[in-house]
Structures are given as C-alpha cells and as structure tokens.
Write a protein that holds these residues in place. Structure first.
Motif, PDB file in Angstrom:
ATOM      1  N   ARG A   1      42.801  35.710  42.717  1.00  0.00           N
ATOM      2  CA  ARG A   1      44.239  35.189  43.155  1.00  0.00           C
ATOM      3  C   ARG A   1      45.358  35.828  42.767  1.00  0.00           C
ATOM      4  O   ARG A   1      46.292  36.241  43.198  1.00  0.00           O
ATOM      5  CB  ARG A   1      44.090  33.594  43.101  1.00  0.00           C
ATOM      6  N   VAL A   2      45.231  35.962  41.301  1.00  0.00           N
ATOM      7  CA  VAL A   2      46.313  36.716  40.649  1.00  0.00           C
ATOM      8  C   VAL A   2      46.337  38.205  41.130  1.00  0.00           C
ATOM      9  O   VAL A   2      47.420  38.710  41.286  1.00  0.00           O
ATOM     10  CB  VAL A   2      45.982  36.617  39.232  1.00  0.00           C
ATOM     11  N   ASP A   3      45.230  38.792  41.231  1.00  0.00           N
ATOM     12  CA  ASP A   3      45.320  40.090  41.652  1.00  0.00           C
ATOM     13  C   ASP A   3      45.406  40.367  43.083  1.00  0.00           C
ATOM     14  O   ASP A   3      46.168  41.369  43.259  1.00  0.00           O
ATOM     15  CB  ASP A   3      43.647  40.735  41.419  1.00  0.00           C
ATOM     16  N   GLU A   4      45.541  39.523  44.039  1.00  0.00           N
ATOM     17  CA  GLU A   4      46.010  39.389  45.365  1.00  0.00           C
ATOM     18  C   GLU A   4      47.444  39.153  45.242  1.00  0.00           C
ATOM     19  O   GLU A   4      48.108  39.166  46.355  1.00  0.00           O
ATOM     20  CB  GLU A   4      45.235  38.497  46.112  1.00  0.00           C
ATOM     21  N   GLY A   5      48.234  38.582  44.167  1.00  0.00           N
ATOM     22  CA  GLY A   5      49.587  38.417  44.156  1.00  0.00           C
ATOM     23  C   GLY A   5      50.054  37.145  44.658  1.00  0.00           C
ATOM     24  O   GLY A   5      50.982  36.815  44.715  1.00  0.00           O
TER      25      GLY A   5
ATOM     26  N   PRO B   1      51.291  33.446  43.761  1.00  0.00           N
ATOM     27  CA  PRO B   1      52.228  33.025  42.689  1.00  0.00           C
ATOM     28  C   PRO B   1      51.457  32.248  41.615  1.00  0.00           C
ATOM     29  O   PRO B   1      50.557  31.448  41.716  1.00  0.00           O
ATOM     30  CB  PRO B   1      53.151  32.212  43.357  1.00  0.00           C
ATOM     31  N   THR B   2      51.641  32.488  40.154  1.00  0.00           N
ATOM     32  CA  THR B   2      51.041  31.756  39.254  1.00  0.00           C
ATOM     33  C   THR B   2      51.386  30.346  39.331  1.00  0.00           C
ATOM     34  O   THR B   2      50.497  29.488  39.072  1.00  0.00           O
ATOM     35  CB  THR B   2      51.422  32.446  37.782  1.00  0.00           C
ATOM     36  N   SER B   3      52.527  30.001  39.697  1.00  0.00           N
ATOM     37  CA  SER B   3      52.916  28.616  39.648  1.00  0.00           C
ATOM     38  C   SER B   3      52.051  27.807  40.659  1.00  0.00           C
ATOM     39  O   SER B   3      51.636  26.814  40.263  1.00  0.00           O
ATOM     40  CB  SER B   3      54.224  28.430  39.874  1.00  0.00           C
ATOM     41  N   TYR B   4      51.724  28.493  41.777  1.00  0.00           N
ATOM     42  CA  TYR B   4      50.944  27.898  42.867  1.00  0.00           C
ATOM     43  C   TYR B   4      49.621  27.737  42.408  1.00  0.00           C
ATOM     44  O   TYR B   4      49.005  26.514  42.495  1.00  0.00           O
ATOM     45  CB  TYR B   4      51.227  28.709  44.076  1.00  0.00           C
ATOM     46  N   LEU B   5      48.953  28.937  41.782  1.00  0.00           N
ATOM     47  CA  LEU B   5      47.685  28.891  41.326  1.00  0.00           C
ATOM     48  C   LEU B   5      47.504  27.929  40.216  1.00  0.00           C
ATOM     49  O   LEU B   5      46.473  26.921  40.330  1.00  0.00           O
ATOM     50  CB  LEU B   5      47.432  29.987  40.525  1.00  0.00           C
ATOM     51  N   TYR B   6      48.366  27.407  39.170  1.00  0.00           N
ATOM     52  CA  TYR B   6      48.194  26.428  38.140  1.00  0.00           C
ATOM     53  C   TYR B   6      48.510  25.156  38.438  1.00  0.00           C
ATOM     54  O   TYR B   6      47.951  24.189  38.016  1.00  0.00           O
ATOM     55  CB  TYR B   6      48.997  27.074  37.230  1.00  0.00           C
TER      56      TYR B   6
END
Length: 446
Positions: A123-127, A129-134
């Motif tokens: 998910r991070v590699d695909e760009g 957002p870190t905020s959405y991910l966490y």
C-alpha cells in the motif's frame, strides 16, 4: 485432542465445515462482484479464487497449518493477478480461526502478521497516504485478524474446559463408585460378623440342649421336652434376626440400625439363654439409655454375645460375669469366666477338651461329673447338675460344645470390630479363668 470446532455433539462437523465453506465462497464472491475500485477485472478467474478460498475451509480440521499457508499464498497470488480487491482479512479469517482453535496459535499470529506487513508495504509502495493506511485500513485488518484468532482461542479454551470437566466427572464418578463399593463391602463384613455371632451363639445353645434331650429321652421326658422347647425358642429368635438381616439386604434404602434386641438392652435374653445352657451368668450393666451410638451399642452386644459363646464352646466354665459401664467417654466391657479351657486366638486349649468338661462337672456337681448325688442324666436342665453331666458325655463322644472349634475367628473378629469403631479389645487368661476386656468410644467421631 479432539479436533472439532462443533460445540454441539449432535451436529456433524462436516456439515459445519460445508456451511462455512459456502459462506466464505459467497462472501468473497460478493466482494469481487462489487469491485469497489472499478478495476473491471471481476472475471471467472477471480470467482475461481473465491471457490478455492471456500474449498480450503473443508480441510481446516485435518490440515490447519497447510490451509493457513495456502490461504496466505492464495491471497498474494490473487493480488498478483490484479483481480478486484477483497482485503486481506476476509479470505483469511476462517483459516486464522481454525489454526487458533486447533492449537496452532503461533502459526495464526505469524500468518496474520505476514498479511498485515506485506499489505502495508505494498500500500505504501503504491502511494497510498500513510494517514489513511494507519487510521483505517491497517487498524481494520489488524482488528479482523485479531478477532478471528481470539475467537479461535476462546472456542478452544471452552472445549478444553469441557473436556477437563468431563474427565473430572468421570474420575469423581469412579471414586464415588469405589466409595460405594467400599461401603457395601464394609456392610457385608458387618452383616457377616453379626451372623457369625448370632448363629454361633445359637448353635452352641442348641448343641447343649440337643445333648440334654438326647440323654433324657426315655428317662426324663419332662427334661427332654424342656430342652426341645429351648432349642425351638433359640431357633425362633435367630430366625427373626436372620429375616431382619435379609430384609436389610433386599432394601437398599433400609436403615442400617441393629436388629431388635441386638443392643445392651437385650442382654437379659442373651444371659438367660446362656444360663439355660448350663452356665451361671452375672450381668452388671451401668449404661444409661441413649448414651451410646447405635453402632457402639450393637458392637458391645456382639462382643458380649461372642464372649459368652466362647465360654459355652471352649472354656469348661461354671460361671461367667459380664460388666458394662461408662468411664469418661469410653464404654468399658469386661467378660470373665472361671473356665480352665483356653480360647486365645479362637482355639481350644492344648489339653483334651473332654478333660475341661470333667473339670467343670467336678466343680459344679461335687466331683463325680454325673450331676451330684441325685442329679443323674435325666435331671432337668434348670438344675444345672444334670445338664453339666450331659454336656460332659457329649464332649466325650466328640459332639458336645466342648469340642475344639474348626474356624477360630471369634477373638479376631471381636478385635477387628472394636478397632473399626476406634476402640480396642484384649483377651487372655487371668486368675484361673479367662477375661475379655474391651474399650469402645461412647460416640463415634465424625
């Protein structure tokens, strides 16, 4: 360990697995069909994966680790082909739950961690957002994975608890059965002792009076009639006690109280039957009513009964004395006789028992063993002299009460009876006779 997730014994585990497999297939297929990201790739290949994820559930019981590994790899392969997203937790929940439920908790936690880490990396590699991910996806996936593992652990703990309770129930049932068997055996032993004492005493009395009747027939019919009547009375009393015992054996819920008369209050009848058999008995009972437990009262009676039976059979005595009194919290029983015979260990004296019979007749009859000057064989039993002479003659012919016993369990049985109730019993020769002394607790200790 039982590999079963079914919590009801009537539900077939295969049916449960089939339902779970169908549910998994349908759930994944619905998410594929929704194609929330609009990839347009919800084709047959994607639905084939849905069927595969459901099919793996069917093998979850036999191969939980293999199913878990295959599910994780299947999720990775699914995303490699670029099919519509289905999340990482949904297709894996069944495998994670099954692994945890069947004791493969570490495997389940490891697989869940791999899924979360790999998903977050891509998910991070695909760009993304870190905020959405966490804040959303990572927390959601971790929560679903943790819930599946926790549910499996909970179900397994519940099953283990039930199995432990069942084993405990079986052990307790076995212990209760053993305790019941021990109580039954103890009751059988108690009844056997009571029968031994009652029948042994009665047979001694019958033997004496039968000898009187045999010698008196044709010479003194009145004496013979009285002897036969005594035999009938002794037999009737013993039969009543035997019937009472049989009723106890046939009625599981019946009271274990001693038969009527088998207590110290019934000593009068016991003394009377012994005196009618030719032994003078002095009884002194100083025990207030209701002081003794019923078991102690019955045991005291049986000890006196067996002691008087031994006096009749083996001692060659002319007189016996019975004393019962309360000393503190003990009941003290003393039974003495003036016989020359030896009943130690339940056996007759080493000398010829017929000699003991002559010795007794000499003491009671004036030395000739024939009932005195005018107390011949036909003399009434109540007179004592004729009865002694008859008993001597019976012993000389090998059939009287003076004959040596064949079993020899009387004193041993009395000692065991006293010991079981927390008391003690001593017996042995003393002052030219024989003494049985027992001390029993007044009340049984719970």
């Amino acid at each position: 360990m039982q590999r079963s997730g079914a919590r009801h014994p009537d539900v077939d585990p295969r049916l449960v697995d089939a339902v779970l497999a169908a549910g998994m297939t349908i759930a994944v297929a619905v998410v594929i069909a929704a194609d929330l990201e609009g990839t347009g790739r919800a084709g047959p290949g994607a639905y084939l994966f849905a069927v595969a994820f459901g099919g793996l559930v069917l093998a979850r019981r036999r191969f939980p680790r293999a199913v878990l590994v295959a599910t994780v790899l299947g999720i990775f392969v699914y995303y490699i082909f670029g099919f519509p997203p289905i999340g990482i937790a949904l297709p894996a929940v069944a495998a994670l739950y099954s692994a945890a439920e069947l004791g493969r908790t570490r495997w389940a936690i490891g697989a869940g961690a791999v899924l979360v880490v790999v998903s977050a990396f891509f998910r991070v590699d695909e760009g993304q957002p870190t905020s959405y991910l966490y804040s959303y996806e990572l927390i959601t996936n971790v929560a679903l994975i943790a819930a599946a593992i926790a549910l499996g652990i909970s179900v397994r703990a519940s099953r283990v608890s039930r199995e432990h309770q069942e084993r405990l129930r079986v052990v307790m049932a076995a212990e209760q059965a053993q305790a019941a068997e021990r109580r039954l055996q103890a009751e059988r032993v108690r009844i056997a002792r009571d029968l031994h004492d009652a029948v042994g005493h009665t047979m001694s009395v019958i033997s004496v009076h039968a000898a009187v009747a045999a010698e008196a027939v044709g010479q003194d019919d009145d004496a013979a009639g009285r002897a036969i009547e005594q035999v009938r009375t002794a037999t009737s009393d013993t039969m009543r006690e035997l019937r009472s015992t049989v009723r106890l054996l046939r009625s599981p819920g019946a009271s274990a109280d001693p038969p009527h008369g088998a207590t110290l209050t019934g000593l009068d009848a016991l003394v009377r039957s012994t005196e009618e058999a030719g032994i003078e008995v002095t009884a002194q009972v100083d025990v207030p009513p209701g002081v003794l437990d019923s078991a102690i009262d019955a045991a005291a009676y049986r000890i006196v009964q067996e002691s008087l039976t031994n006096v009749l059979r083996h001692s060659g005595a002319a007189h016996a004395e019975v004393r019962a009194l309360i000393a503190g919290d003990l009941l003290v029983l003393t039974i003495t006789d003036d016989g020359a015979g030896d009943v130690r260990g339940g056996t007759a004296a080493s000398h010829d028992p017929r000699d003991a019979g002559h010795g007794r007749s000499a003491r009671r009859d004036g030395g000739d063993g024939r009932g005195g000057e005018d107390g011949g064989v036909g003399a009434p039993p109540s007179a004592g002299q004729g009865l002694a002479g008859v008993r001597v003659r019976g012993a000389l012919h090998g059939g009287g009460v003076g004959a040596p016993p064949s079993a020899g369990q009387g004193l041993a049985g009395m000692r065991e009876r006293a010991k079981l109730l927390g008391g003690e019993l001593q017996a042995g020769p003393e002052r030219g006779g024989f003494v049985v002394r027992a001390e029993l607790p007044v009340r049984l200790v719970p």
